[in-house]
Structure formats: C-alpha cells, structure tokens
Scaffold this motif. Structure first.
Motif, PDB file in Angstrom:
ATOM      1  N   ILE A 230      35.378   6.674 -22.743  1.00  0.00           N
ATOM      2  CA  ILE A 230      36.343   5.592 -22.551  1.00  0.00           C
ATOM      3  C   ILE A 230      37.610   5.914 -23.337  1.00  0.00           C
ATOM      4  O   ILE A 230      37.552   6.120 -24.561  1.00  0.00           O
ATOM      5  CB  ILE A 230      35.772   4.243 -23.035  1.00  0.00           C
ATOM      6  CG1 ILE A 230      34.383   3.984 -22.424  1.00  0.00           C
ATOM      7  CG2 ILE A 230      36.723   3.101 -22.713  1.00  0.00           C
ATOM      8  CD1 ILE A 230      33.637   2.842 -23.099  1.00  0.00           C
ATOM      9  N   MET A 265      36.675  -4.246 -27.878  1.00  0.00           N
ATOM     10  CA  MET A 265      36.117  -3.812 -26.604  1.00  0.00           C
ATOM     11  C   MET A 265      35.016  -4.783 -26.186  1.00  0.00           C
ATOM     12  O   MET A 265      34.304  -5.331 -27.032  1.00  0.00           O
ATOM     13  CB  MET A 265      35.553  -2.388 -26.720  1.00  0.00           C
ATOM     14  CG  MET A 265      36.595  -1.349 -27.112  1.00  0.00           C
ATOM     15  SD  MET A 265      35.898   0.333 -27.250  1.00  0.00           S
ATOM     16  CE  MET A 265      35.505   0.667 -25.518  1.00  0.00           C
ATOM     17  N   ASN A 268      32.450  -5.740 -19.248  1.00  0.00           N
ATOM     18  CA  ASN A 268      32.993  -6.435 -18.080  1.00  0.00           C
ATOM     19  C   ASN A 268      31.873  -6.898 -17.141  1.00  0.00           C
ATOM     20  O   ASN A 268      30.680  -6.743 -17.446  1.00  0.00           O
ATOM     21  CB  ASN A 268      33.999  -5.552 -17.337  1.00  0.00           C
ATOM     22  CG  ASN A 268      33.354  -4.300 -16.742  1.00  0.00           C
ATOM     23  OD1 ASN A 268      32.128  -4.188 -16.653  1.00  0.00           O
ATOM     24  ND2 ASN A 268      34.177  -3.351 -16.330  1.00  0.00           N
ATOM     25  N   GLU A 272      29.996  -2.606 -17.928  1.00  0.00           N
ATOM     26  CA  GLU A 272      30.576  -1.466 -18.616  1.00  0.00           C
ATOM     27  C   GLU A 272      31.495  -1.934 -19.735  1.00  0.00           C
ATOM     28  O   GLU A 272      32.205  -2.938 -19.600  1.00  0.00           O
ATOM     29  CB  GLU A 272      31.361  -0.583 -17.645  1.00  0.00           C
ATOM     30  CG  GLU A 272      30.494   0.154 -16.644  1.00  0.00           C
ATOM     31  CD  GLU A 272      31.287   1.166 -15.848  1.00  0.00           C
ATOM     32  OE1 GLU A 272      32.523   1.008 -15.757  1.00  0.00           O
ATOM     33  OE2 GLU A 272      30.678   2.105 -15.321  1.00  0.00           O
ATOM     34  N   VAL A 274      34.745  -1.995 -21.823  1.00  0.00           N
ATOM     35  CA  VAL A 274      36.148  -1.712 -21.538  1.00  0.00           C
ATOM     36  C   VAL A 274      37.006  -2.161 -22.715  1.00  0.00           C
ATOM     37  O   VAL A 274      36.565  -2.926 -23.580  1.00  0.00           O
ATOM     38  CB  VAL A 274      36.621  -2.424 -20.250  1.00  0.00           C
ATOM     39  CG1 VAL A 274      35.886  -1.875 -19.034  1.00  0.00           C
ATOM     40  CG2 VAL A 274      36.428  -3.938 -20.361  1.00  0.00           C
TER      41      VAL A 274
END
Length: 395
Positions: A230, A265, A268, A272, A274
C-alpha cells in the motif's frame, strides 16, 4: 625502604577493596553490579509490577543496556536499577552490544533487538537471565503471534546507498529459537504490527535517501507471503493498531518538501486497508491506550537548523487532537530530546524517555495521568524503548 614497602602495601589493599566494591568474581568473570536509585515516587499497587527500559547506546559504542523500574511494592518507594543485564549475565561479552532497538515481552520471555550487533537476545522476563541468542542481520523490530516472533530486518550493512537491498521479515519459533522462514518486503522495514491474520510492515527506505520507500507491506500469516503493498508516504517508521481495527503509521518525511506526519489507515467495504487522514505533526514515538494515542515528536527544521519538539494526545475514534500539551511548561523545558513514551494502561500515568545529548546518560521522567510531574531518574545512554512487566497469573 621500609616506609616505601608499607606505602605500596596499603595502596594494594586499598585497590583490592575498591575492586571488591565495584565487582565480585565468578570464575574468571567480573560481575558489574546494577546501580539502585530511590526515585521517591509512591508505589501504586496493580497488576503491573515493573518496567524494563532498553537504552540504545550510541552507535559503535557497544553500550546498549537494560534498566529496571521496580513497581512491585517490595520497597516503600519506587526504585530504579541501572544496567541489570550485565549483573544477571556476567558471562555475556560486551553486555548487550551495539544499539538496542526494541524490547518486548512474550509469555515468560523478554525479547531484545540489538540492531548493529545483528542479533536478538532472549531472556527470562522475571529475572532478565539470558536463554537464547538469534542471529538476524541488521534487525529492527518485533511482533508476536501464535508461538512465533516476527523480526524486521534491513538485511544489508549500515550504509547509505541506492543499491541497499530489500528487507525481510524473519519468522522465529519462540520454543526452539530457530529461524523457520523469511519473506522479502520493502526497503529498510521498520515497525510491524499484526491485525486480523495479517502482518503490516512500515518500510522506510532510509538507506536509499532521497529515494525513500513509502509502502506498507501486507503479509498473510497463514501462507507467510506478501499479498500486496500500500502506497502511504515517504520514509515510514512506526505502525500500530488500535481497538477499532485501524492502523496508525508515522512518517519521518524527506526532511525537505514532505514533512513528518501521522497517517490513519482503515479497512474499506472490500475488507482492504486503505489510507485515510494525514495529521500534520511529527511523531517519533507513540503509545495507544483505549481511545487515546499519546505521542512525542521531534522534527528537524532545515530552515532554522533546529529541532521542533511536540507532545500530545489524539483521539483515535474521532481523529481529533485532545491536547498538544501533555504536561506543564517547566517540565517541558527540562526535557532535551524526547525519544520515547510509554503509558500505563491501568492508571494512565506515563513515562517520557529523554535521550539528552545522545552520548551520555539519559533520563526517565514520570508523570501522573493529569500531566503532573512526579519524579525523574538517570538512565543508561539513549533510553528509547520500554515494556511493562505484569504480575504472574496463578495456575
């Protein structure tokens, strides 16, 4: 002649007594006794009976040491013991070694990462007596899960170079102390945290300046493979999970265009992780207790060639600042270089580790939950990492 011989005799006796006071002999090894200091602090009995402090020691000096804060109530006041590792382990060469980088407790074991000595030392948590050494190159930080320790490693030597290799996460069996696997991640991985069956690794790329890494590597624990990366922000350092399943990641920035910051972070709707908000404050170290993220921050300003020091609490649920002043001004002025913070999860009192000038003794400062200053004590060189010791549970 007789007078001269007597003088030599008394000098010899005096030196012998001095050596006995400093150390006692076990076989061919000298035992250097720890130094006890009465902090004068009141003992508040709880499930926390002590705290280990890992002093980094200046790089190249082989002066990483472990101190111990006794909160057990065995004394009328809180006592601090400097350099207990060499006393408990007299056969260990050069005490702990070069640069203590992380200290954690897993079950009955005390794990210590000694970065430039390329090793992880394991001791019994109750006594700090060494039971194992694991060789891992340029090791950095620890995380634990399911009977295994996971250790981040820069792999290559300490050297600034765009040819610096990718880092690895090593998997170590906590019963046999054997390395059983490793996986390649990003450049110069630092902290790692475990959440919902995945290991999240903050990659810094610090050796590849100005081409810093900016990725968080995601490892599936069940297969021990990297499933994805990420993009977050340049030069990542710390990464912690809160009780809401969110991640909090710190970036040192690039010291020019991209300032140091704290990144939130979240997961979602697809499950995952994000990137969410970015909080524009430098965070050198942090400790999450309940809804509160306590932090200390030091950011170097190249325009003024000075350090900007910050302290505060952020609410991890609302992502809003609760305060930017942990304690009153006189105590802030007494701290030269805040290098670490740890918060008692039971009583919310907290400790600040002050590295001072990086080459001599630092200080540990204790504050009550409301920020009132309590006491301060000298530590080893560069106190930076700490872990609480809990009372043994009865079988």
């Amino acid at each position: 002649m007789k007078q001269s011989m007597n003088t030599h005799y008394y000098i010899y006796i005096g030196m012998s007594i001095l050596l006995m006071l400093v150390s006692s002999c076990r076989g061919d090894e000298y035992i250097v006794f720890s130094e006890e200091t009465d902090t004068g602090g009141e003992v508040v009995l709880s499930d926390i009976v002590g705290m280990y402090v890992l002093n980094e020691g200046n790089m190249g000096s082989n002066k990483a040491t472990v101190d111990y804060l006794d909160l057990s109530g065995n004394h009328e006041t809180v006592r601090y013991f400097r350099n207990i590792y060499s006393e408990r382990n007299p056969n260990t060469v050069k005490e702990l070694g070069d640069v203590g980088n992380d200290i954690q407790i897993y079950g009955s074991q005390l794990w210590m990462v000694i970065n430039c000595s390329n090793k992880v030392e394991v001791a019994i948590a109750d006594s700090c007596r060494k039971i194992a050494k694991i060789d891992i190159p340029n090791c950095r930080y620890l995380a634990f899960d399911g009977g295994y320790a996971y250790v981040s490693s820069y792999v290559g030597p300490v050297s600034i170079s765009n040819d610096a290799p990718l880092g690895r996460i090593y998997k170590v069996d906590t019963l046999t102390f054997e390395k059983v696997d490793s996986v390649v991640v990003g450049y110069q991985p630092d902290e790692l945290t475990i959440l919902d069956g995945k290991i999240y690794v903050a990659n810094s790329g610090g050796y590849r300046v100005p081409n810093y890494d900016k990725r968080v590597s995601v490892i599936d624990i069940s297969t021990f493979t990297v499933e994805r990366s990420i993009d977050v922000y340049p030069n990542l350092h710390r990464i912690r999970a809160d009780k809401y399943g969110q991640l909090w990641v710190t970036s040192r920035g690039d010291y020019y265009k991209n300032p140091a910051c704290l990144i939130w972070m979240y997961e979602n709707n697809s499950g995952e992780m994000v990137v969410g908000d970015t909080i524009n404050t430098a965070v050198s170290d942090m400790c999450i207790v309940g809804d509160s993220l306590y932090y200390v921050g030091v950011a170097f300003n190249y325009e003024t060639f000075s350090n900007q020091i910050t302290y505060g609490i952020i609410n991890v649920r609302t992502h809003q600042a609760v305060t930017t002043q942990l304690f009153s001004a006189p105590e802030i002025a007494g701290i030269e270089m805040p290098y670490g913070i740890i918060v008692n999860p039971i009583n919310r009192d907290f400790y600040i580790m002050d590295a001072k000038n990086y080459v001599s003794s630092g200080e540990l400062l204790h504050f009550h939950a409301d920020g009132t200053f309590d006491w301060r004590v000298w530590t080893g060189d560069i106190p930076a990492h700490a872990v609480f010791v809990y009372k043994k549970r009865e079988e």
